[in-house]
Design an enzyme around this catalytic site. Structure first.
Site, PDB file in Angstrom:
ATOM      1  N   HIS A 104     -10.296  48.286  44.637  1.00  0.00           N
ATOM      2  CA  HIS A 104     -10.098  48.767  43.271  1.00  0.00           C
ATOM      3  C   HIS A 104     -11.353  48.692  42.416  1.00  0.00           C
ATOM      4  O   HIS A 104     -11.515  49.465  41.476  1.00  0.00           O
ATOM      5  CB  HIS A 104      -8.880  48.095  42.632  1.00  0.00           C
ATOM      6  CG  HIS A 104      -7.613  48.674  43.182  1.00  0.00           C
ATOM      7  ND1 HIS A 104      -6.881  48.060  44.164  1.00  0.00           N
ATOM      8  CD2 HIS A 104      -7.019  49.866  42.953  1.00  0.00           C
ATOM      9  CE1 HIS A 104      -5.871  48.848  44.492  1.00  0.00           C
ATOM     10  NE2 HIS A 104      -5.928  49.944  43.766  1.00  0.00           N
ATOM     11  N   ARG A 120      -2.337  55.413  37.554  1.00  0.00           N
ATOM     12  CA  ARG A 120      -2.008  54.076  38.069  1.00  0.00           C
ATOM     13  C   ARG A 120      -1.578  53.200  36.895  1.00  0.00           C
ATOM     14  O   ARG A 120      -2.410  52.611  36.223  1.00  0.00           O
ATOM     15  CB  ARG A 120      -3.231  53.431  38.723  1.00  0.00           C
ATOM     16  CG  ARG A 120      -3.673  54.059  40.028  1.00  0.00           C
ATOM     17  CD  ARG A 120      -4.844  53.265  40.614  1.00  0.00           C
ATOM     18  NE  ARG A 120      -5.070  53.559  42.009  1.00  0.00           N
ATOM     19  CZ  ARG A 120      -5.944  54.470  42.453  1.00  0.00           C
ATOM     20  NH1 ARG A 120      -6.669  55.176  41.602  1.00  0.00           N
ATOM     21  NH2 ARG A 120      -6.100  54.667  43.755  1.00  0.00           N
ATOM     22  N   ARG A 140       2.667  57.189  38.291  1.00  0.00           N
ATOM     23  CA  ARG A 140       3.208  56.326  39.348  1.00  0.00           C
ATOM     24  C   ARG A 140       3.817  55.081  38.718  1.00  0.00           C
ATOM     25  O   ARG A 140       3.206  54.463  37.861  1.00  0.00           O
ATOM     26  CB  ARG A 140       2.083  55.934  40.294  1.00  0.00           C
ATOM     27  CG  ARG A 140       2.535  54.970  41.379  1.00  0.00           C
ATOM     28  CD  ARG A 140       1.445  54.729  42.368  1.00  0.00           C
ATOM     29  NE  ARG A 140       0.432  53.834  41.871  1.00  0.00           N
ATOM     30  CZ  ARG A 140      -0.666  53.484  42.563  1.00  0.00           C
ATOM     31  NH1 ARG A 140      -0.864  54.004  43.768  1.00  0.00           N
ATOM     32  NH2 ARG A 140      -1.543  52.658  42.080  1.00  0.00           N
ATOM     33  N   GLU A 142       2.278  56.468  51.925  1.00  0.00           N
ATOM     34  CA  GLU A 142       1.137  55.577  52.172  1.00  0.00           C
ATOM     35  C   GLU A 142       1.475  54.518  53.212  1.00  0.00           C
ATOM     36  O   GLU A 142       0.677  53.633  53.500  1.00  0.00           O
ATOM     37  CB  GLU A 142       0.645  54.950  50.866  1.00  0.00           C
ATOM     38  CG  GLU A 142       1.687  54.227  50.054  1.00  0.00           C
ATOM     39  CD  GLU A 142       1.134  53.732  48.700  1.00  0.00           C
ATOM     40  OE1 GLU A 142      -0.081  53.570  48.563  1.00  0.00           O
ATOM     41  OE2 GLU A 142       1.953  53.493  47.806  1.00  0.00           O
ATOM     42  N   ASN A 154      -5.531  55.585  50.899  1.00  0.00           N
ATOM     43  CA  ASN A 154      -6.194  54.273  50.823  1.00  0.00           C
ATOM     44  C   ASN A 154      -5.367  53.246  51.578  1.00  0.00           C
ATOM     45  O   ASN A 154      -5.890  52.446  52.354  1.00  0.00           O
ATOM     46  CB  ASN A 154      -6.350  53.819  49.374  1.00  0.00           C
ATOM     47  CG  ASN A 154      -7.112  54.816  48.548  1.00  0.00           C
ATOM     48  OD1 ASN A 154      -7.811  55.664  49.104  1.00  0.00           O
ATOM     49  ND2 ASN A 154      -6.985  54.735  47.244  1.00  0.00           N
ATOM     50  N   ASP A 155      -4.066  53.277  51.319  1.00  0.00           N
ATOM     51  CA  ASP A 155      -3.190  52.356  52.038  1.00  0.00           C
ATOM     52  C   ASP A 155      -2.778  52.904  53.402  1.00  0.00           C
ATOM     53  O   ASP A 155      -2.663  52.148  54.362  1.00  0.00           O
ATOM     54  CB  ASP A 155      -1.932  52.053  51.207  1.00  0.00           C
ATOM     55  CG  ASP A 155      -2.217  51.004  50.137  1.00  0.00           C
ATOM     56  OD1 ASP A 155      -2.905  50.013  50.463  1.00  0.00           O
ATOM     57  OD2 ASP A 155      -1.766  51.161  48.999  1.00  0.00           O
ATOM     58  N   ARG A 207      -8.240  47.097  53.734  1.00  0.00           N
ATOM     59  CA  ARG A 207      -9.159  47.944  52.971  1.00  0.00           C
ATOM     60  C   ARG A 207     -10.181  47.150  52.158  1.00  0.00           C
ATOM     61  O   ARG A 207     -11.147  47.702  51.649  1.00  0.00           O
ATOM     62  CB  ARG A 207      -8.385  48.918  52.067  1.00  0.00           C
ATOM     63  CG  ARG A 207      -7.621  48.267  50.943  1.00  0.00           C
ATOM     64  CD  ARG A 207      -6.589  49.217  50.338  1.00  0.00           C
ATOM     65  NE  ARG A 207      -6.995  49.772  49.059  1.00  0.00           N
ATOM     66  CZ  ARG A 207      -6.172  50.430  48.242  1.00  0.00           C
ATOM     67  NH1 ARG A 207      -4.896  50.620  48.583  1.00  0.00           N
ATOM     68  NH2 ARG A 207      -6.585  50.892  47.106  1.00  0.00           N
ATOM     69  N   CYS A 245      -3.541  61.635  46.815  1.00  0.00           N
ATOM     70  CA  CYS A 245      -4.215  60.949  45.709  1.00  0.00           C
ATOM     71  C   CYS A 245      -5.064  59.792  46.215  1.00  0.00           C
ATOM     72  O   CYS A 245      -5.621  59.040  45.426  1.00  0.00           O
ATOM     73  CB  CYS A 245      -3.203  60.484  44.675  1.00  0.00           C
ATOM     74  SG  CYS A 245      -1.949  59.400  45.359  1.00  0.00           S
TER      75      CYS A 245
HETATM   76  C1  PEP Z   1      -3.448  54.883  48.004  1.00  0.00           C
HETATM   77  O1  PEP Z   1      -3.001  53.891  48.574  1.00  0.00           O
HETATM   78  O2  PEP Z   1      -4.021  55.815  48.597  1.00  0.00           O
HETATM   79  C2  PEP Z   1      -3.374  55.003  46.542  1.00  0.00           C
HETATM   80  C3  PEP Z   1      -3.753  56.106  45.939  1.00  0.00           C
HETATM   81  O3  PEP Z   1      -2.916  53.931  45.838  1.00  0.00           O
HETATM   82  P1  PEP Z   1      -3.775  52.621  45.476  1.00  0.00           P
HETATM   83  O4  PEP Z   1      -5.213  52.919  45.815  1.00  0.00           O
HETATM   84  O5  PEP Z   1      -3.570  52.371  44.021  1.00  0.00           O
HETATM   85  O6  PEP Z   1      -3.160  51.588  46.362  1.00  0.00           O
HETATM   86 MG    MG Z   2      -1.641  52.559  47.540  1.00  0.00          MG
END
Ligand code: PEP
Ligand code: MG
Length: 568
Positions: A187, A294, A330, A429, A452-453, A463, A500
């Site tokens: 993040h 977010r 979200r 995800e 990302n997840d 990650r 996303c």
């Molecule tokens: C993801 O997991 O791709 C996502 C967009 O959510 P975050 O990065 O907030 O976990």
């Molecule tokens: Mg996520």
């Protein structure tokens, strides 16, 4: 030269500021005189008050009354006669050094407040903890770096930056970030991109290699950092920076143009945001909507849950600003690397696999309902799309939808207006959700793929962990196959599919996603115009062929190489 993971593009040159949440060691020590210890204590209180007063005034001007109140509460703690007198009498009666006496009194206070079955008192315990850290640092003569009150332009060097660090910092003064830990999708990296400041993460021990005041230059695209370079290198970086700034200016010519391939396939290029403050970035980069808001940042940097009205105001602000363009909001995705101190999470072995996001919302329905009410009330001010995060099963999705239906009935009963056509979608995800996306698609209006997840869960690669970051790849064939499966399953049910996760803005991935038929790409606003430029230069028919080729390939490395060749 040091090398890390490129997290946010751009070139930075400037003075280093080391920012560490250092553990303080408070020891019992022999003292010279009681008077001396009292003076040390008084002086620390005085400096802390002066600093807090300044931070409060700054916060009031830049962040609004609500955030400024946090610092007001901190100032009140420092004026508490009970706290001051108890510390001084401890110094005197037990012959203690100031920091040890103060720490003892603080611990007692915190213990008493935390044991009370009263939310207000528990919050006071959090305030006391926070302020006492500042006072203890001053007693010990350690510098307290205040990111909200930065006076001069600096490059921040930290072990890691939490979302609350980045949210409170004075953005005008931050030239860039360098961190020891983290990957491209941690993040801190995401926040750097939304602030549009260059950043490199995962530099391992950069905080040990650089000292306060060193001159640092770095390239956010290549991940390279130089400390106290010679004049020639400085000039080289300055000219790179000038080129980068010029390129950014050229991209502005694409503002107002369509996001359409050379042979007519139109897609939506949306932005990811964390707070209404990011609207400016959306406007500057011509976002066609918000693909991911977010909302957890509304819950952070404060000492209690946001009320329905507070949330309503933030959602309304974004919906109105983007109207008639769509805004995907979200629902709360807390947990993992994002904590809320006032919810007192238990420590978990695997927070990313733990009590987070929709799991928490379905468990604490009052929190969930408050958010859904605020969302539905805001829906009449623009084009809202609600999205549930971390869905891993049909049961969860149906339960979340049921809660939403309950909220709608309540609003009907209260004669409160809302948009009856709000689209409801989910993030894909978790691999289980991608695999059963044919079934989930029957119950939603859209999917947004959270890569990302999805990458970390599909490949079992944390990650946040830079030690195994080389294994975290956008090009993993297993991940690409799940993405294709999700898009195909969504389309079979007639719903649109977006993405996303950070992959959606990656130059080498965009042709693959276009070819797979992705409808919406949501990314850090800074990536939107480069993505538009690329898409306008591609042919959909050719992209389909590329997508078809990569899903037959076996190695991430080969796919990445192939994509570099395609783009040459
Ligand atoms: C993801 O997991 O791709 C996502 C967009 O959510 P975050 O990065 O907030 O976990
Ligand atoms: Mg996520």
């Amino acid at each position: 030269m040091y090398t890390g993971t490129s997290a946010s593009p751009g070139i930075a040159l400037g003075k280093a500021l080391i920012y560490e949440h250092e553990e303080l060691v408070i020891e019992k020590k022999e003292i010279n005189s009681i008077e001396e210890e009292n003076n040390r204590f008084d002086k620390a209180l005085e400096i802390s008050k002066k600093e807090l007063q300044e931070v409060k005034e700054k916060a009031l001007k830049e962040l609004g009354e609500e955030k400024a109140q946090i610092f007001e509460a901190h100032l009140m703690v420092l004026d508490d006669p009970e706290l001051i007198n108890s510390t001084k009498s401890k110094i005197k009666s037990e012959n203690l050094n100031a920091e040890f006496a103060f720490k003892g009194v603080i611990n007692q206070f915190i213990g008493i407040f935390e044991a009370m079955d009263n939310e207000y008192m528990k919050e006071r315990a959090a305030d006391i903890k926070d302020v006492s850290g500042r006072v203890l640092r001053h007693i010990l003569g350690k510098t307290v770096v205040d990111l909200a009150g930065l006076e001069e332009e600096v490059i921040i060097i930290a072990p890691d930056l939490t979302p609350s660090d980045t949210a409170t910092m004075n953005k005008e003064k931050v030239l860039g970030f360098l961190t020891d830990i983290g990957g491209r999708t941690s993040h801190s990296a995401i926040m750097a991109r939304s602030l549009e400041v260059p950043a490199i993460v995962g530099l391992k021990d950069i905080t040990k290699k650089v000292e306060n005041g060193d001159f640092v230059v770095f390239n956010g695209d290549t991940g390279e950092v130089m400390v106290n370079p010679d004049t020639e290198t400085k000039e080289k970086y300055q000219s790179l920076k000038d080129n980068y700034d010029n390129m950014k200016k050229d991209l502005k010519e694409l503002i107002g143009k369509e996001s359409i391939s050379a042979d007519g396939r139109k897609v939506e290029l949306a932005g990811n945001i964390g707070t209404p403050n990011d609207i400016e970035g959306l406007e500057n980069n011509d976002a066609e909507g918000v693909g991911l808001y977010r909302t957890e940042f509304i819950y952070m940097n404060r000492d209690k849950l946001p009320t329905e009205d507070e949330q309503f105001e933030s959602y309304k602000e974004v919906l109105e600003a983007m109207n008639p363009n769509p805004v995907v909001i979200r629902t709360l995705d807390i947990g993992g690397d994002k904590n809320l101190p006032y919810l007192e999470f238990e420590k978990e072995m695997n927070p990313f696999l733990g009590y987070r996001a929709i799991r928490l919302c379905l468990d604490k329905k009052d929190i969930f309902i408050t958010q859904l009410r605020a969302l539905m009330r805001a829906s009449k001010y623009g084009k809202l799309r609600i999205m549930f995060p971390m869905i891993s099963s049909l049961e969860e999705l149906l339960e979340a939808k049921e809660v939403l239906e309950g909220v709608k009935s309540d609003l009907d009963a209260e004669n409160i207006e809302y948009d009856k056509d709000v689209e409801v979608g989910i993030m894909i995800e978790i691999p289980a959700a991608a695999i059963m996306s044919d079934i989930l698609a029957k119950h939603v209006d859209f999917f947004s793929i959270g890569t990302n997840d999805l990458i970390q869960y599909t490949t079992a690669v944390d990650r946040m962990n830079e030690k195994i970051h080389h294994l975290y790849s956008f090009f993993h064939p297993g991940v690409l196959r799940l993405i294709k499966m999700t898009i195909d399953n969504g389309h079979k049910e007639g719903i649109w599919v977006g993405m996303c996760g950070e992959m959606a803005g990656d130059r080498k991935i965009i042709p693959i996603l276009l070819g797979m038929g992705l409808d919406e790409f949501s990314m850090s606003p800074i990536s939107i115009l480069p993505a538009r430029k690329l898409i306008r230069s591609l042919k959909y028919e050719e992209a389909k062929r590329i997508a078809h080729t990569v899903v037959t390939m076996g190695k991430s490395e080969d796919i990445e190489k192939y994509m570099s060749e395609v783009l040459d």
